[in-house]
Design a protein around this motif. Structure first.
Motif, PDB file in Angstrom:
ATOM      1  N   ASN A   1       0.841  -1.194   0.130  1.00  0.00           N
ATOM      2  CA  ASN A   1       0.131  -0.046  -0.022  1.00  0.00           C
ATOM      3  C   ASN A   1       1.010   1.424  -0.092  1.00  0.00           C
ATOM      4  O   ASN A   1       1.418   1.649   0.976  1.00  0.00           O
ATOM      5  CB  ASN A   1      -1.056  -0.091   1.022  1.00  0.00           C
TER       6      ASN A   1
ATOM      7  N   GLU B   1       0.525   4.507   0.043  1.00  0.00           N
ATOM      8  CA  GLU B   1      -0.429   5.429   0.462  1.00  0.00           C
ATOM      9  C   GLU B   1       0.096   7.034   0.151  1.00  0.00           C
ATOM     10  O   GLU B   1      -0.377   7.886  -0.530  1.00  0.00           O
ATOM     11  CB  GLU B   1      -0.881   5.527   1.903  1.00  0.00           C
TER      12      GLU B   1
ATOM     13  N   ASN C   1       1.062   7.162  -4.055  1.00  0.00           N
ATOM     14  CA  ASN C   1      -0.211   7.547  -4.660  1.00  0.00           C
ATOM     15  C   ASN C   1      -0.864   8.602  -4.272  1.00  0.00           C
ATOM     16  O   ASN C   1      -1.510   9.325  -5.401  1.00  0.00           O
ATOM     17  CB  ASN C   1      -1.028   6.226  -4.500  1.00  0.00           C
ATOM     18  N   HIS C   2      -0.842   9.525  -3.200  1.00  0.00           N
ATOM     19  CA  HIS C   2      -1.364  10.845  -3.087  1.00  0.00           C
ATOM     20  C   HIS C   2      -0.557  11.670  -4.032  1.00  0.00           C
ATOM     21  O   HIS C   2      -1.178  12.597  -4.510  1.00  0.00           O
ATOM     22  CB  HIS C   2      -1.407  11.162  -1.679  1.00  0.00           C
TER      23      HIS C   2
ATOM     24  N   ASP D   1      -1.558   4.345 -10.231  1.00  0.00           N
ATOM     25  CA  ASP D   1      -1.138   4.127  -8.965  1.00  0.00           C
ATOM     26  C   ASP D   1      -0.131   3.024  -8.734  1.00  0.00           C
ATOM     27  O   ASP D   1      -0.011   2.163  -9.814  1.00  0.00           O
ATOM     28  CB  ASP D   1      -2.166   3.691  -8.021  1.00  0.00           C
TER      29      ASP D   1
ATOM     30  N   GLY E   1       1.360  -0.405  -6.279  1.00  0.00           N
ATOM     31  CA  GLY E   1       0.904  -1.307  -5.409  1.00  0.00           C
ATOM     32  C   GLY E   1       1.310  -2.878  -5.499  1.00  0.00           C
ATOM     33  O   GLY E   1       1.080  -3.737  -5.013  1.00  0.00           O
TER      34      GLY E   1
ATOM     35  N   SER F   1       7.179  -1.206   6.182  1.00  0.00           N
ATOM     36  CA  SER F   1       6.531   0.219   5.740  1.00  0.00           C
ATOM     37  C   SER F   1       7.878   1.200   5.297  1.00  0.00           C
ATOM     38  O   SER F   1       8.909   0.910   5.654  1.00  0.00           O
ATOM     39  CB  SER F   1       5.759   0.711   6.778  1.00  0.00           C
TER      40      SER F   1
ATOM     41  N   ASN G   1       4.961   8.697   4.747  1.00  0.00           N
ATOM     42  CA  ASN G   1       4.092   7.365   4.394  1.00  0.00           C
ATOM     43  C   ASN G   1       4.470   6.847   3.156  1.00  0.00           C
ATOM     44  O   ASN G   1       3.365   6.647   2.271  1.00  0.00           O
ATOM     45  CB  ASN G   1       2.802   7.247   4.709  1.00  0.00           C
TER      46      ASN G   1
ATOM     47  N   SER H   1       2.845   2.900   3.191  1.00  0.00           N
ATOM     48  CA  SER H   1       2.603   2.663   4.394  1.00  0.00           C
ATOM     49  C   SER H   1       2.312   1.341   5.045  1.00  0.00           C
ATOM     50  O   SER H   1       2.315   1.039   6.211  1.00  0.00           O
ATOM     51  CB  SER H   1       0.941   3.298   4.569  1.00  0.00           C
TER      52      SER H   1
END
Length: 264
Positions: free
Chosen positions: A57, A59, A62-63, A81, A83, A221, A245, A248
């Motif tokens: 993930n 996070e 991807n933001h 994205d 992942g 992470s 992050n 994450s």
């Protein structure tokens, strides 16, 4: 001394004959009172290579991509994205012991997982592209326990590894036929995590050559990322706050590998 050498050779010959002429299941492992004897003699080390897929993930990343795409409505191809990384893995069985129907194995391995995505646009009639290339470099050290079903199959029902994970992230920009412009980022702190999985081992030449598919879950992470000059990667292009992050959490993990063992 000669008597000792003779007895040693006799014991080795006896074990070899037991392995060669015992029942199909006992040719691979020993049972009952024989287990302790076999534990002393049936030790293996070896190497393996395979292919793995790691879900995670991302996070923070991807933001960052979401804002990147929103800031560029003229993109002809938006950035996707992140992942799922995939790539080769290599490892070694540091020690492998049999006792009754159980097999205990201690191992170390390295996996190189990669994922990349590209955004495209046309600038002044010239096609331009930006590629984000993410590489996970993972070292794993752990142990697993398997249960023998038959001479050709066993089930690996406990497999626990400590993971040491680092990330290399490249931002590659290209415009027309010009030379690529590349920025490289790396994680600030090494990630320490855990991998839990299970699998099935199929022996092609028992017990020396086998194929092993497995599936599990990785916990890790990646926090802050920095450029070569020490500058931290921001949360997004509209922010001055450092991202903490980048990845994450980990996720599902699957692999398939060929193992070659050498008796000690």
């Amino acid at each position: 001394m000669n008597k000792f050498k003779f007895l040693t050779k006799a014991v080795i010959l006896k074990v070899a004959l037991l392995l060669a002429f015992s029942s199909p299941l006992k040719a691979q492992c020993c049972f009952g009172e024989e287990a302790f004897l076999c534990l002393g003699y049936l030790a293996y080390s070896g190497i393996y290579a395979g292919y793995g897929v790691q879900f995670y993930n991302a996070e923070g990343l991807n933001h960052y991509i979401e804002v990147y795409n929103a800031n560029r409505p003229h993109l002809t191809e938006k950035m996707d994205d992140f992942g799922m990384g995939h790539g080769l893995l290599i490892g070694a069985n540091l020690a492998r012991f049999q006792a009754d129907e159980l097999l205990f194995n201690f191992e170390g391995y390295y996996q190189h997982s990669n994922e990349e995505h590209t955004a495209k646009a046309t600038v002044g009639g010239i096609e331009a592209s930006r590629t984000y290339d993410l590489t996970l470099q993972t070292w794993g050290f752990g142990m697993n326990v398997s249960y023998f079903i038959s001479r050709n199959i066993d089930i690996k029902f406990i497999d626990v590894s400590v993971l040491l994970t680092s990330v290399k992230f490249e931002n590659i920009y290209k415009e027309g036929t010009s030379t690529d412009i590349t920025e490289t980022l790396k994680n600030v702190d090494l990630s320490i995590g855990v991998n839990l999985n299970a699998g099935i081992t199929f022996y092609i030449i028992p017990p020396y050559i086998s194929i092993e598919p497995s599936i599990g879950y990785s916990l890790f992470s990646i926090g802050e990322m920095e450029f070569s000059d020490g500058t931290k990667l921001a949360k997004d292009e509209n922010s001055t706050q450092a991202m903490d992050n980048f990845i994450s959490s980990g996720g599902l993990y699957g692999s398939i590998q060929m193992i070659v063992l050498i008796p000690l």
